[in-house]
Design an enzyme around this catalytic site. Structure first.
Site, short mmCIF file in Angstrom:
data_model
loop_
_atom_site.label_atom_id
_atom_site.label_comp_id
_atom_site.label_asym_id
_atom_site.label_seq_id
_atom_site.Cartn_x
_atom_site.Cartn_y
_atom_site.Cartn_z
N LYS A 221 23.77 -30.90 -1.21
CA LYS A 221 25.05 -30.21 -1.41
C LYS A 221 25.42 -30.06 -2.88
O LYS A 221 24.92 -30.77 -3.74
CB LYS A 221 26.17 -30.91 -0.62
N ARG A 255 22.73 -37.12 7.84
CA ARG A 255 22.26 -35.77 8.19
C ARG A 255 21.52 -35.21 6.98
O ARG A 255 22.15 -34.98 5.95
CB ARG A 255 23.48 -34.90 8.55
#
Ligand code: PT1
Length: 275
Positions: A221, A255
Site C-alpha cells: 500500500k 492479507r
C-alpha cells in the site's frame, strides 16, 4: 476464541494466518489485475495456495483510493467462473465484496468467507450472510474508495475505528451472526493519512474487541510507498516487515500479495518466540 468458523472450515487462531490476495480487477493498484483471463486467475490462486496461503481473498472490484465502483453484472462475471474453477481447492476462499447479491452468489459457489470493506453496511448485506456459516471480515473505512483519501480527518483515529468496529460487532450479533464467524480490520489506507495508518499499527492491540481475530492489510500500500519512497512493484521488503510487525502487535491474519515471503518471515518470528 481459539478457532474461526469459516464455512466448512475451522481455522485455528493459535498462529498467524496468511491470506493470499487474488485480484480479478483490470485496475489493481499493485499491478496484478487479471480481469477477463480465467486461466491466469486460477493460476494465481493456485500459486498462492502452493506458496502456503491459509486462505485466499478473491476480489473483482478495486477499492484502492480513487477507484470507481464496478457494476453488479461485471463483478459477478469476473468472480463466478473463478469460484467455479477453484471448486474444492482445499483452503477457504474469501470473496472481497460489499454487494449483497454477490455475497449470496459467491456463497452458493463455495466461498467460505465474505470480506466486506463496508462492514455489512449496504442494505441487504447483513441478510445475505446471516443465515449461512461463512466467516465475515468487518472493515473500517471513512467515506468510499472514490473520495476517501480526500482529506481524511479524525479526532482520534484509534478510538473512532474501535468504536465503529464495536458497533458493527453489535449489529452483526443482533442479526444472529455468531462471534466465532467474525474478523475485524481497521482498514489500512481506507480514508487514512500515513500518520493515521501508523497510529493504527502502533496501537493495533487496542483494536482487540471481545477477543475477535484481527486482520491487517498493508501489503504494497501507498503508506509503504510514503515511508520507503518506493513504487508499488518495489515494496516487498516493506510489506513483509509490516506483516511481521502487525502480527507482533496482535494481528491474527495478514492479507498479502507475497505469500511465500510473508510465511518465511513469520516462521522466523515464530522460531524466536514460540508460544
Ligand atoms: C484491506 C483491504 C481489503 N485492502 C480488507 N480488505 C484492499 N479486509 C482491498 C493504498 O493506499 O486492508 N482489508 N480489500 C485494497 N485497498 C487499498 C487501499 C489498496 C489503499 C491500496 C491502498 O495504496
Amino acid at each position: 476464541m481459539a478457532i474461526l468458523r469459516c464455512g466448512a472450515f475451522e481455522l485455528p487462531l493459535t498462529r498467524p494466518l496468511v491470506m493470499g490476495i487474488v485480484n480479478l480487477t483490470p485496475d489493481s493498484f499493485s499491478g496484478d489485475g487479471l480481469a477477463g483471463n480465467l486461466d491466469r486467475a486460477v493460476g494465481q490462486a493456485r500459486q498462492q495456495i502452493d506458496a502456503g496461503a491459509d486462505l485466499l481473498d478473491i476480489g473483482a472490484e478495486s477499492s484502492r483510493p480513487g477507484a470507481a465502483p464496478t457494476s453488479l453484472e461485471e463483478e459477478r462475471r469476473r468472480l463466478m467462473p473463478v469460484l467455479e474453477a477453484l471448486g474444492d481447492c482445499g483452503i477457504p476462499i474469501s470473496v472481497d465484496t460489499y454487494k449483497p447479491e454477490v455475497m449470496r452468489e459467491a456463497l452458493a459457489h463455495g466461498a467460505s468467507m465474505i470480506n466486506d470493506i463496508y462492514a455489512l453496511r449496504m442494505p441487504g448485506a447483513l441478510d445475505a450472510v446471516a443465515r449461512s456459516d461463512c466467516a465475515i471480515c468487518l472493515m473500517h473505512m471513512q467515506g468510499d474508495p472514490l473520495g476517501m483519501q480526500d482529506g481524511p480527518a479524525y479526532t482520534s483515529v484509534v478510538s473512532t475505528v474501535r468504536a465503529f468496529l464495536e458497533s458493527r460487532v453489535a449489529v452483526a450479533g443482533a442479526a444472529g451472526i455468531a462471534k466465532d464467524r467474525l474478523i475485524l480490520d481497521p482498514g489500512f489506507g481506507f480514508g487514512k493519512t500515513l500518520e493515521h495508518n501508523l497510529e493504527l499499527l502502533r496501537h493495533f492491540a487496542q483494536l482487540s474487541i471481545a477477543g475477535l481475530p484481527l486482520l491487517a492489510g498493508i501489503s504494497r500500500k501507498s503508506m509503504l510507498g510514503a515511508i520507503t519512497s518506493r513504487p508499488v512493484d518495489r515494496r516487498l521488503a516493506a510489506s513483509v516487515a509490516a506483516a511481521v510487525l502487525a502480527v507482533q502487535r496482535g494481528a491474527n491474519i495478514v492479507r498479502v500479495h507475497d505469500v511465500e515471503e510473508t510465511r518465511d518471515a513469520l516462521a522466523v518470528r515464530a522460531a524466536l518466540d514460540p508460544d
